[in-house]
Scaffold this motif. Sequence first.
Motif, PDB file in Angstrom:
ATOM      1  N   GLY A  19       3.683  -5.302   3.931  1.00 52.81           N
ATOM      2  CA  GLY A  19       5.026  -5.861   3.817  1.00 52.81           C
ATOM      3  C   GLY A  19       5.116  -7.222   3.144  1.00 52.81           C
ATOM      4  O   GLY A  19       6.202  -7.780   3.044  1.00 52.81           O
ATOM      5  N   LEU A  20       4.005  -7.765   2.669  1.00 53.13           N
ATOM      6  CA  LEU A  20       4.016  -9.111   2.083  1.00 53.13           C
ATOM      7  C   LEU A  20       4.099  -9.111   0.557  1.00 53.13           C
ATOM      8  O   LEU A  20       4.257 -10.172  -0.046  1.00 53.13           O
ATOM      9  N   ASN A  21       3.954  -7.956  -0.093  1.00 54.24           N
ATOM     10  CA  ASN A  21       4.042  -7.850  -1.547  1.00 54.24           C
ATOM     11  C   ASN A  21       2.994  -8.720  -2.242  1.00 54.24           C
ATOM     12  O   ASN A  21       3.274  -9.363  -3.254  1.00 54.24           O
ATOM     13  N   ILE A  22       1.769  -8.757  -1.690  1.00 56.71           N
ATOM     14  CA  ILE A  22       0.722  -9.611  -2.251  1.00 56.71           C
ATOM     15  C   ILE A  22      -0.545  -8.846  -2.631  1.00 56.71           C
ATOM     16  O   ILE A  22      -1.429  -9.414  -3.273  1.00 56.71           O
ATOM     17  N   ALA A  23      -0.648  -7.598  -2.266  1.00 57.97           N
ATOM     18  CA  ALA A  23      -1.874  -6.830  -2.530  1.00 57.97           C
ATOM     19  C   ALA A  23      -1.990  -6.507  -4.018  1.00 57.97           C
ATOM     20  O   ALA A  23      -1.009  -6.187  -4.687  1.00 57.97           O
ATOM     21  N   ASN A  24      -3.203  -6.587  -4.524  1.00 57.89           N
ATOM     22  CA  ASN A  24      -3.481  -6.268  -5.919  1.00 57.89           C
ATOM     23  C   ASN A  24      -3.644  -4.744  -6.037  1.00 57.89           C
ATOM     24  O   ASN A  24      -4.580  -4.190  -5.478  1.00 57.89           O
ATOM     25  N   PRO A  25      -2.776  -4.069  -6.805  1.00 58.11           N
ATOM     26  CA  PRO A  25      -2.855  -2.611  -6.898  1.00 58.11           C
ATOM     27  C   PRO A  25      -3.824  -2.101  -7.964  1.00 58.11           C
ATOM     28  O   PRO A  25      -4.018  -0.896  -8.094  1.00 58.11           O
ATOM     29  N   MET A  26      -4.457  -2.985  -8.716  1.00 55.36           N
ATOM     30  CA  MET A  26      -5.219  -2.543  -9.892  1.00 55.36           C
ATOM     31  C   MET A  26      -6.419  -1.669  -9.560  1.00 55.36           C
ATOM     32  O   MET A  26      -6.698  -0.701 -10.276  1.00 55.36           O
ATOM     33  N   ALA A  27      -7.151  -1.955  -8.512  1.00 53.94           N
ATOM     34  CA  ALA A  27      -8.316  -1.127  -8.175  1.00 53.94           C
ATOM     35  C   ALA A  27      -7.878   0.284  -7.795  1.00 53.94           C
ATOM     36  O   ALA A  27      -8.518   1.267  -8.180  1.00 53.94           O
ATOM     37  N   THR A  28      -6.785   0.391  -7.080  1.00 57.50           N
ATOM     38  CA  THR A  28      -6.269   1.709  -6.710  1.00 57.50           C
ATOM     39  C   THR A  28      -5.836   2.471  -7.947  1.00 57.50           C
ATOM     40  O   THR A  28      -6.126   3.669  -8.098  1.00 57.50           O
ATOM     41  N   VAL A  29      -5.158   1.787  -8.848  1.00 56.49           N
ATOM     42  CA  VAL A  29      -4.698   2.414 -10.083  1.00 56.49           C
ATOM     43  C   VAL A  29      -5.901   2.852 -10.934  1.00 56.49           C
ATOM     44  O   VAL A  29      -5.904   3.951 -11.498  1.00 56.49           O
ATOM     45  N   LEU A  30      -6.916   2.009 -11.011  1.00 57.99           N
ATOM     46  CA  LEU A  30      -8.099   2.375 -11.786  1.00 57.99           C
ATOM     47  C   LEU A  30      -8.863   3.544 -11.153  1.00 57.99           C
ATOM     48  O   LEU A  30      -9.481   4.339 -11.867  1.00 57.99           O
ATOM     49  N   SER A  31      -8.797   3.676  -9.842  1.00 61.28           N
ATOM     50  CA  SER A  31      -9.441   4.840  -9.225  1.00 61.28           C
ATOM     51  C   SER A  31      -8.695   6.118  -9.622  1.00 61.28           C
ATOM     52  O   SER A  31      -9.313   7.185  -9.756  1.00 61.28           O
ATOM     53  N   ALA A  32      -7.398   6.012  -9.859  1.00 60.18           N
ATOM     54  CA  ALA A  32      -6.643   7.166 -10.358  1.00 60.18           C
ATOM     55  C   ALA A  32      -7.099   7.522 -11.773  1.00 60.18           C
ATOM     56  O   ALA A  32      -7.211   8.706 -12.113  1.00 60.18           O
ATOM     57  N   ALA A  33      -7.393   6.511 -12.587  1.00 62.06           N
ATOM     58  CA  ALA A  33      -7.918   6.768 -13.935  1.00 62.06           C
ATOM     59  C   ALA A  33      -9.230   7.540 -13.848  1.00 62.06           C
ATOM     60  O   ALA A  33      -9.451   8.495 -14.603  1.00 62.06           O
ATOM     61  N   MET A  34     -10.093   7.137 -12.931  1.00 61.08           N
ATOM     62  CA  MET A  34     -11.366   7.839 -12.743  1.00 61.08           C
ATOM     63  C   MET A  34     -11.133   9.297 -12.338  1.00 61.08           C
ATOM     64  O   MET A  34     -11.839  10.201 -12.791  1.00 61.08           O
ATOM     65  N   MET A  35     -10.138   9.510 -11.500  1.00 62.88           N
ATOM     66  CA  MET A  35      -9.837  10.867 -11.052  1.00 62.88           C
ATOM     67  C   MET A  35      -9.384  11.729 -12.235  1.00 62.88           C
ATOM     68  O   MET A  35      -9.867  12.846 -12.414  1.00 62.88           O
ATOM     69  N   PHE A  36      -8.467  11.197 -13.029  1.00 60.54           N
ATOM     70  CA  PHE A  36      -8.009  11.945 -14.205  1.00 60.54           C
ATOM     71  C   PHE A  36      -9.179  12.291 -15.112  1.00 60.54           C
ATOM     72  O   PHE A  36      -9.309  13.429 -15.573  1.00 60.54           O
TER      73      PHE A  36
END
Length: 85
Positions: A19-36
Amino acid sequence: GADIALFEPIHGSYPQATGLNIANPMATVLSAAMMFENFGLQEEGKAIRDAVNKALSEGVVTEDLADGAKAFGTIEVGDFLAKSI
Protein backbone atom coordinates in the motif's frame (compact mmCIF):
# COMPACT_ATOMS: atom_id res chain seq x y z
CA GLY A 1 13.66 -28.08 -12.44
CA ALA A 2 14.54 -29.88 -15.61
CA ASP A 3 10.92 -30.30 -16.68
CA ILE A 4 9.14 -27.40 -14.99
CA ALA A 5 10.21 -23.78 -15.18
CA LEU A 6 9.66 -21.27 -12.39
CA PHE A 7 9.93 -17.51 -12.89
CA GLU A 8 10.15 -15.14 -9.98
CA PRO A 9 12.19 -12.14 -8.89
CA ILE A 10 14.97 -13.24 -6.58
CA HIS A 11 14.11 -10.74 -3.87
CA GLY A 12 10.93 -12.56 -2.89
CA SER A 13 8.01 -10.70 -1.38
CA TYR A 14 8.12 -7.24 0.18
CA PRO A 15 5.13 -7.08 2.55
CA GLN A 16 6.53 -3.98 4.27
CA ALA A 17 5.75 -2.01 1.09
CA THR A 18 2.08 -3.02 0.93
CA GLY A 19 0.00 0.00 0.00
CA LEU A 20 2.97 2.40 0.02
CA ASN A 21 3.58 2.58 -3.77
CA ILE A 22 7.35 2.21 -3.24
CA ALA A 23 8.21 -1.31 -4.45
CA ASN A 24 10.39 -1.63 -7.53
CA PRO A 25 8.46 -3.72 -10.10
CA MET A 26 11.36 -4.22 -12.53
CA ALA A 27 12.60 -7.61 -11.29
CA THR A 28 9.08 -9.02 -11.48
CA VAL A 29 8.62 -7.61 -14.97
CA LEU A 30 11.97 -9.02 -16.09
CA SER A 31 11.00 -12.45 -14.76
CA ALA A 32 8.01 -12.24 -17.12
CA ALA A 33 10.45 -11.58 -19.98
CA MET A 34 12.31 -14.75 -19.01
CA MET A 35 9.04 -16.67 -19.03
CA PHE A 36 8.13 -15.45 -22.51
CA GLU A 37 11.59 -16.33 -23.81
CA ASN A 38 11.39 -19.80 -22.24
CA PHE A 39 8.23 -20.43 -24.24
CA GLY A 40 9.89 -19.33 -27.49
CA LEU A 41 8.43 -15.82 -27.52
CA GLN A 42 11.74 -14.04 -28.08
CA GLU A 43 10.27 -10.84 -29.56
CA GLU A 44 7.87 -10.44 -26.66
CA GLY A 45 10.64 -11.00 -24.14
CA LYS A 46 12.80 -8.45 -25.93
CA ALA A 47 9.95 -5.92 -25.89
CA ILE A 48 9.73 -6.28 -22.11
CA ARG A 49 13.51 -5.98 -21.66
CA ASP A 50 13.58 -2.95 -23.96
CA ALA A 51 10.86 -1.27 -21.89
CA VAL A 52 12.83 -1.83 -18.68
CA ASN A 53 16.00 -0.50 -20.30
CA LYS A 54 14.10 2.56 -21.52
CA ALA A 55 12.80 3.25 -18.02
CA LEU A 56 16.31 2.93 -16.60
CA SER A 57 17.86 5.20 -19.23
CA GLU A 58 15.12 7.82 -18.84
CA GLY A 59 15.24 7.72 -15.05
CA VAL A 60 11.71 6.40 -14.57
CA VAL A 61 12.69 4.40 -11.49
CA THR A 62 11.64 3.88 -7.90
CA GLU A 63 13.50 5.43 -4.99
CA ASP A 64 15.90 2.50 -4.58
CA LEU A 65 17.39 3.26 -8.02
CA ALA A 66 16.90 7.04 -8.19
CA ASP A 67 20.25 7.86 -6.53
CA GLY A 68 19.04 11.26 -5.38
CA ALA A 69 17.17 12.08 -8.60
CA LYS A 70 13.38 12.19 -8.91
CA ALA A 71 11.83 8.90 -7.80
CA PHE A 72 8.60 7.48 -9.15
CA GLY A 73 6.10 5.21 -7.45
CA THR A 74 5.45 1.58 -8.29
CA ILE A 75 2.31 2.50 -10.21
CA GLU A 76 4.06 5.17 -12.29
CA VAL A 77 6.94 2.86 -13.17
CA GLY A 78 4.54 0.04 -14.00
CA ASP A 79 2.41 2.31 -16.19
CA PHE A 80 5.53 3.56 -17.98
CA LEU A 81 6.65 -0.01 -18.64
CA ALA A 82 3.22 -1.06 -19.91
CA LYS A 83 3.01 1.91 -22.26
CA SER A 84 6.55 1.28 -23.51
CA ILE A 85 5.69 -2.28 -24.49
